[in-house]
Design an enzyme around this catalytic site. Structure first.
Site, PDB file in Angstrom:
ATOM      1  N   PRO A  38      30.296  47.263  32.202  1.00  0.00           N
ATOM      2  CA  PRO A  38      29.315  47.274  33.284  1.00  0.00           C
ATOM      3  C   PRO A  38      29.922  47.160  34.687  1.00  0.00           C
ATOM      4  O   PRO A  38      30.880  46.421  34.896  1.00  0.00           O
ATOM      5  CB  PRO A  38      28.436  46.050  32.990  1.00  0.00           C
ATOM      6  CG  PRO A  38      29.220  45.213  32.042  1.00  0.00           C
ATOM      7  CD  PRO A  38      30.068  46.161  31.260  1.00  0.00           C
ATOM      8  N   ASN A  39      29.320  47.908  35.585  1.00  0.00           N
ATOM      9  CA  ASN A  39      29.643  47.916  37.020  1.00  0.00           C
ATOM     10  C   ASN A  39      30.950  48.630  37.364  1.00  0.00           C
ATOM     11  O   ASN A  39      31.267  48.806  38.542  1.00  0.00           O
ATOM     12  CB  ASN A  39      29.663  46.484  37.605  1.00  0.00           C
ATOM     13  CG  ASN A  39      28.317  45.810  37.437  1.00  0.00           C
ATOM     14  OD1 ASN A  39      27.304  46.355  37.846  1.00  0.00           O
ATOM     15  ND2 ASN A  39      28.286  44.639  36.797  1.00  0.00           N
ATOM     16  N   ARG A  89      32.840  48.912  45.059  1.00  0.00           N
ATOM     17  CA  ARG A  89      32.483  47.559  44.617  1.00  0.00           C
ATOM     18  C   ARG A  89      33.611  46.578  44.952  1.00  0.00           C
ATOM     19  O   ARG A  89      34.738  46.733  44.457  1.00  0.00           O
ATOM     20  CB  ARG A  89      32.281  47.589  43.093  1.00  0.00           C
ATOM     21  CG  ARG A  89      32.187  46.243  42.440  1.00  0.00           C
ATOM     22  CD  ARG A  89      32.359  46.342  40.932  1.00  0.00           C
ATOM     23  NE  ARG A  89      32.151  45.043  40.335  1.00  0.00           N
ATOM     24  CZ  ARG A  89      32.582  44.703  39.139  1.00  0.00           C
ATOM     25  NH1 ARG A  89      33.225  45.574  38.380  1.00  0.00           N
ATOM     26  NH2 ARG A  89      32.355  43.497  38.673  1.00  0.00           N
ATOM     27  N   TYR A 143      38.914  44.890  43.639  1.00  0.00           N
ATOM     28  CA  TYR A 143      39.123  45.965  42.658  1.00  0.00           C
ATOM     29  C   TYR A 143      39.798  47.211  43.230  1.00  0.00           C
ATOM     30  O   TYR A 143      40.085  48.149  42.488  1.00  0.00           O
ATOM     31  CB  TYR A 143      37.779  46.333  42.015  1.00  0.00           C
ATOM     32  CG  TYR A 143      37.158  45.177  41.264  1.00  0.00           C
ATOM     33  CD1 TYR A 143      37.796  44.650  40.145  1.00  0.00           C
ATOM     34  CD2 TYR A 143      35.950  44.595  41.669  1.00  0.00           C
ATOM     35  CE1 TYR A 143      37.259  43.582  39.447  1.00  0.00           C
ATOM     36  CE2 TYR A 143      35.403  43.527  40.974  1.00  0.00           C
ATOM     37  CZ  TYR A 143      36.056  43.025  39.874  1.00  0.00           C
ATOM     38  OH  TYR A 143      35.519  41.963  39.186  1.00  0.00           O
ATOM     39  N   ASN A 149      38.307  47.965  29.006  1.00  0.00           N
ATOM     40  CA  ASN A 149      38.003  47.007  30.068  1.00  0.00           C
ATOM     41  C   ASN A 149      36.514  46.710  29.902  1.00  0.00           C
ATOM     42  O   ASN A 149      35.661  47.477  30.368  1.00  0.00           O
ATOM     43  CB  ASN A 149      38.287  47.600  31.452  1.00  0.00           C
ATOM     44  CG  ASN A 149      38.007  46.593  32.557  1.00  0.00           C
ATOM     45  OD1 ASN A 149      37.451  45.520  32.297  1.00  0.00           O
ATOM     46  ND2 ASN A 149      38.377  46.935  33.782  1.00  0.00           N
ATOM     47  N   ALA A 196      32.395  42.377  32.623  1.00  0.00           N
ATOM     48  CA  ALA A 196      31.787  41.049  32.440  1.00  0.00           C
ATOM     49  C   ALA A 196      31.547  40.706  30.963  1.00  0.00           C
ATOM     50  O   ALA A 196      31.575  39.526  30.586  1.00  0.00           O
ATOM     51  CB  ALA A 196      30.479  40.977  33.223  1.00  0.00           C
ATOM     52  N   HIS A 224      33.779  38.285  28.821  1.00  0.00           N
ATOM     53  CA  HIS A 224      33.653  36.831  28.831  1.00  0.00           C
ATOM     54  C   HIS A 224      32.442  36.334  28.048  1.00  0.00           C
ATOM     55  O   HIS A 224      32.231  35.135  27.939  1.00  0.00           O
ATOM     56  CB  HIS A 224      33.553  36.339  30.289  1.00  0.00           C
ATOM     57  CG  HIS A 224      34.521  37.027  31.203  1.00  0.00           C
ATOM     58  ND1 HIS A 224      35.887  36.928  31.041  1.00  0.00           N
ATOM     59  CD2 HIS A 224      34.332  37.870  32.263  1.00  0.00           C
ATOM     60  CE1 HIS A 224      36.489  37.661  31.981  1.00  0.00           C
ATOM     61  NE2 HIS A 224      35.561  38.244  32.736  1.00  0.00           N
ATOM     62  N   ASP A 228      33.353  41.532  17.622  1.00  0.00           N
ATOM     63  CA  ASP A 228      33.183  41.862  16.198  1.00  0.00           C
ATOM     64  C   ASP A 228      33.392  43.354  15.943  1.00  0.00           C
ATOM     65  O   ASP A 228      34.018  43.739  14.953  1.00  0.00           O
ATOM     66  CB  ASP A 228      31.800  41.432  15.702  1.00  0.00           C
ATOM     67  CG  ASP A 228      31.707  39.919  15.485  1.00  0.00           C
ATOM     68  OD1 ASP A 228      32.767  39.260  15.499  1.00  0.00           O
ATOM     69  OD2 ASP A 228      30.589  39.419  15.298  1.00  0.00           O
ATOM     70  N   GLU A 278      43.623  45.543  25.880  1.00  0.00           N
ATOM     71  CA  GLU A 278      42.634  45.063  26.856  1.00  0.00           C
ATOM     72  C   GLU A 278      43.198  45.234  28.270  1.00  0.00           C
ATOM     73  O   GLU A 278      44.357  44.905  28.520  1.00  0.00           O
ATOM     74  CB  GLU A 278      42.360  43.576  26.573  1.00  0.00           C
ATOM     75  CG  GLU A 278      41.415  42.915  27.554  1.00  0.00           C
ATOM     76  CD  GLU A 278      41.166  41.437  27.213  1.00  0.00           C
ATOM     77  OE1 GLU A 278      41.749  40.936  26.211  1.00  0.00           O
ATOM     78  OE2 GLU A 278      40.401  40.799  27.947  1.00  0.00           O
ATOM     79  N   HIS A 301      42.312  44.706  32.564  1.00  0.00           N
ATOM     80  CA  HIS A 301      41.480  44.281  33.698  1.00  0.00           C
ATOM     81  C   HIS A 301      42.198  44.666  34.974  1.00  0.00           C
ATOM     82  O   HIS A 301      43.421  44.498  35.077  1.00  0.00           O
ATOM     83  CB  HIS A 301      41.247  42.763  33.683  1.00  0.00           C
ATOM     84  CG  HIS A 301      40.541  42.313  32.454  1.00  0.00           C
ATOM     85  ND1 HIS A 301      39.201  42.512  32.257  1.00  0.00           N
ATOM     86  CD2 HIS A 301      41.021  41.745  31.330  1.00  0.00           C
ATOM     87  CE1 HIS A 301      38.871  42.055  31.066  1.00  0.00           C
ATOM     88  NE2 HIS A 301      39.949  41.585  30.471  1.00  0.00           N
ATOM     89  N   SER A 354      41.730  43.216  37.935  1.00  0.00           N
ATOM     90  CA  SER A 354      42.095  41.983  38.634  1.00  0.00           C
ATOM     91  C   SER A 354      42.806  41.030  37.669  1.00  0.00           C
ATOM     92  O   SER A 354      42.717  41.184  36.451  1.00  0.00           O
ATOM     93  CB  SER A 354      40.842  41.313  39.198  1.00  0.00           C
ATOM     94  OG  SER A 354      39.975  40.921  38.141  1.00  0.00           O
ATOM     95  N   ARG A 367      41.168  33.894  38.974  1.00  0.00           N
ATOM     96  CA  ARG A 367      39.810  33.909  39.515  1.00  0.00           C
ATOM     97  C   ARG A 367      38.980  32.749  38.963  1.00  0.00           C
ATOM     98  O   ARG A 367      39.536  31.769  38.477  1.00  0.00           O
ATOM     99  CB  ARG A 367      39.186  35.283  39.226  1.00  0.00           C
ATOM    100  CG  ARG A 367      40.009  36.434  39.850  1.00  0.00           C
ATOM    101  CD  ARG A 367      39.376  37.767  39.601  1.00  0.00           C
ATOM    102  NE  ARG A 367      38.062  37.857  40.230  1.00  0.00           N
ATOM    103  CZ  ARG A 367      37.177  38.811  39.945  1.00  0.00           C
ATOM    104  NH1 ARG A 367      37.488  39.766  39.061  1.00  0.00           N
ATOM    105  NH2 ARG A 367      36.006  38.838  40.538  1.00  0.00           N
ATOM    106  N   ARG A 378      36.010  33.382  34.039  1.00  0.00           N
ATOM    107  CA  ARG A 378      36.697  34.640  33.707  1.00  0.00           C
ATOM    108  C   ARG A 378      37.979  34.397  32.919  1.00  0.00           C
ATOM    109  O   ARG A 378      38.648  35.337  32.484  1.00  0.00           O
ATOM    110  CB  ARG A 378      37.036  35.430  34.984  1.00  0.00           C
ATOM    111  CG  ARG A 378      35.823  35.892  35.761  1.00  0.00           C
ATOM    112  CD  ARG A 378      36.227  36.784  36.929  1.00  0.00           C
ATOM    113  NE  ARG A 378      35.208  36.758  37.950  1.00  0.00           N
ATOM    114  CZ  ARG A 378      34.132  37.558  37.975  1.00  0.00           C
ATOM    115  NH1 ARG A 378      33.954  38.461  37.041  1.00  0.00           N
ATOM    116  NH2 ARG A 378      33.232  37.452  38.946  1.00  0.00           N
TER     117      ARG A 378
END
Ligand code: DQA
Length: 152
Positions: free
Chosen positions: A13-14, A21, A26, A77, A80, A83, A90, A101, A103, A105, A110, A114
């Site tokens: 998301p986002n 953003r 970012y 990625n 949100a 977390h 699963d 994985e 990210h 940032s 942070r 997070r």
């Protein structure tokens, strides 16, 4: 013969808002820029990339399920949902293919919420804090991982 191994790159998301953003966190690179650069890098490594973004947890679970048996690896990625989402964890655990994985940032620098990642429990490795470059590091790492397991 060219049957390139397919890597699913999943964005949560986002991340569709990248570029505008919170650029101080970012960066200014858009998701379309990242998609283009990752595909070009993958091509040189004899991989193909299926680059996706969703703002919806269930859609991400379905995309991970679809990767099972059809893709060689997943780069994710989860934004949100990293977390919060046991459902994504699963699905990744059930996928039976390598997971990396990413990210943009450094999540450990942070807010405390997070610092915990459900995704990490299913990941071979985590790349964070290098901005958009992290996706390129991940595709490189994935190629190496697949070559290593294939030559066994
Ligand atoms: C993020 C970090 C997450 O904590 C955040 O919710 C995001 C982006 C990153 O790429 O740095 O949306 O995954």
């Amino acid at each position: 013969m060219s049957s390139k191994r397919r890597i699913v790159v999943l964005n949560g998301p986002n991340l569709n808002l990248l570029g505008s953003r919170e650029p101080e966190i970012y960066g200014h690179t858009t998701l379309a820029d990242i998609s283009r650069d990752v595909s070009a890098a993958a091509d040189k490594l004899d991989l193909s990339v299926d680059f996706q973004q969703s703002n919806n947890e269930g859609e991400m679970v379905s995309a991970i399920q679809a990767a099972r048996g059809t893709a060689a690896g997943i780069i994710i990625n989860a934004a949100a949902y990293t977390h919060t989402s046991v459902a994504i964890l699963d699905a990744l655990l059930a996928s039976d293919i390598p997971v990396i994985e990413v990210h943009l940032s450094n999540i450990f620098k942070r807010e405390e919420f997070r610092h915990h990642s459900y995704v990490s429990k299913a990941a071979t490795g985590v790349i964070c804090g290098f901005g958009a470059k992290g996706y390129l590091l991940a595709i490189d790492a994935m190629a190496e991982l697949l070559n290593r397991t294939q030559s066994k």
